[in-house]
Design an enzyme around this catalytic site. Structure first.
Site, short mmCIF file in Angstrom:
data_model
loop_
_atom_site.label_atom_id
_atom_site.label_comp_id
_atom_site.label_asym_id
_atom_site.label_seq_id
_atom_site.Cartn_x
_atom_site.Cartn_y
_atom_site.Cartn_z
N SER A 180 46.39 116.06 41.89
CA SER A 180 47.71 115.64 42.75
C SER A 180 48.29 115.18 42.20
CB SER A 180 47.28 115.62 44.12
OG SER A 180 48.04 114.79 45.06
N HIS A 213 50.06 119.93 41.04
CA HIS A 213 49.86 119.69 42.03
C HIS A 213 50.71 118.52 43.01
CE1 HIS A 213 49.62 120.39 47.23
NE2 HIS A 213 49.83 118.97 47.25
N ASP A 229 53.66 116.38 45.81
CA ASP A 229 53.36 116.08 47.20
C ASP A 229 54.71 115.68 47.64
OD1 ASP A 229 50.89 117.02 48.61
OD2 ASP A 229 50.27 115.24 47.17
N MET A 282 56.85 114.67 50.56
CA MET A 282 56.81 113.89 51.92
C MET A 282 58.56 113.02 52.17
SD MET A 282 53.48 111.92 51.57
CE MET A 282 51.79 113.35 50.89
N HIS A 308 54.05 120.95 47.23
CA HIS A 308 52.97 121.03 48.84
C HIS A 308 54.81 120.28 49.32
CE1 HIS A 308 50.10 119.34 51.26
NE2 HIS A 308 51.29 120.34 52.01
N MET A 347 56.31 118.76 51.99
CA MET A 347 55.53 117.58 53.42
C MET A 347 56.71 117.50 54.44
SD MET A 347 51.89 116.32 53.01
CE MET A 347 52.61 116.70 51.16
N MET A 383 44.86 122.24 55.27
CA MET A 383 44.53 120.85 54.95
C MET A 383 43.51 120.29 55.62
SD MET A 383 47.44 119.52 53.18
CE MET A 383 47.19 117.93 53.65
N ASP A 389 42.63 121.37 50.68
CA ASP A 389 43.72 119.80 49.78
C ASP A 389 43.33 118.86 51.07
OD1 ASP A 389 45.82 117.84 48.84
OD2 ASP A 389 47.53 118.82 49.77
#
Ligand code: DX5
Ligand code: ZN
Length: 216
Positions: A13, A38, A40, A42, A71, A73, A142, A175
């Site tokens: 990540s 990966h 992330d 957000m 991913h 979020m 998660m 994750d």
């Protein structure tokens, strides 16, 4: 324990990478033998933290040939899946809690030609995934509360992997708080993908760590 040996994929990540030299960091883990990158995303609303958007994903895309596992979020992710796909996302994972248009969002990601994943917060039951199991490629469990890297692994979440493994034919990913030590129980439960931020990027011996993560 799952009876069949699975191929374990390791997905560093980049949230834990040094963003000042992101391309170099990505090339370093690629050379160290990881399988996916990966990413992330957000939005400061679905989770309290803000990270990166499509323009950074586009730079990540040009730094590596590895598949990008994005991913999201973010709230109401259907608004952005096209932008992330155009930026180079190969896998797009959205949260079941983030939208009331889950079916539509899944269909849109597929229509864009990406693989589709669903993720859920620690407190969310796997029953929320059940209506979609035959429409998705990946489940991202998660093992920390989404929002920040470097948190402690919640081992009790591995029961979700055990419960899903029998009926879900796609890939299962974990994750949050994953290290060679915490990965053991996840691998025994039958996961396919280990997402790891701090345990890879905060260390120098990345090749060794990736090999240990993958080892069965
Ligand atoms: C948390 C993110 C994770 C995180 C993992 O919201 O989804 O991908 O970066 O980081 P570590 O491995 O440091 O827990
Ligand atoms: Zn993640």
């Amino acid at each position: 324990m799952s009876d069949k040996k699975r191929n374990i994929l390791v997905a560093p990540s980049i949230l834990a990478a040094d963003f000042g030299k992101l391309a170099e960091e990505i090339q370093d883990v690629e050379k160290a033998g990881c399988d996916l990158i990966h990413v992330d995303v957000m939005d400061g609303s679905f989770v309290p933290n803000i990270s990166i958007g499509p323009c950074v994903v586009s730079s990540v895309r040009s730094s590596t040939k590895l598949p990008l596992d994005v991913h999201l979020m973010i709230d109401d992710p259907i608004r952005y899946v096209e932008d992330f796909r155009s930026a180079g996302a190969d896998w797009i994972t959205v949260h079941v809690e983030a939208t009331d248009k889950l079916g539509e969002t899944i269909a849109k990601i597929k229509e864009l030609g990406a693989k589709v994943g669903l993720s859920l917060r620690p407190k969310t039951s796997i029953d929320t995934l059940k209506p979609y199991l035959d429409q998705i490629d990946l489940i991202l469990i998660m093992t920390v509360e989404p929002g920040f890297g470097g948190q402690s692994f919640m081992e009790e979440m591995i029961q979700k992997v055990r419960d899903l493994r029998g009926e879900f034919k796609g890939l299962i990913s974990v994750d949050g708080g994953i290290s060679p030590e915490t990965a053991i129980v996840a691998k025994q439960a039958g996961v396919d993908i280990l997402v790891a931020g701090s345990s890879i990027f905060k260390k120098q011996n990345r090749k060794e760590i990736i090999e240990e993560l993958r080892a069965q």
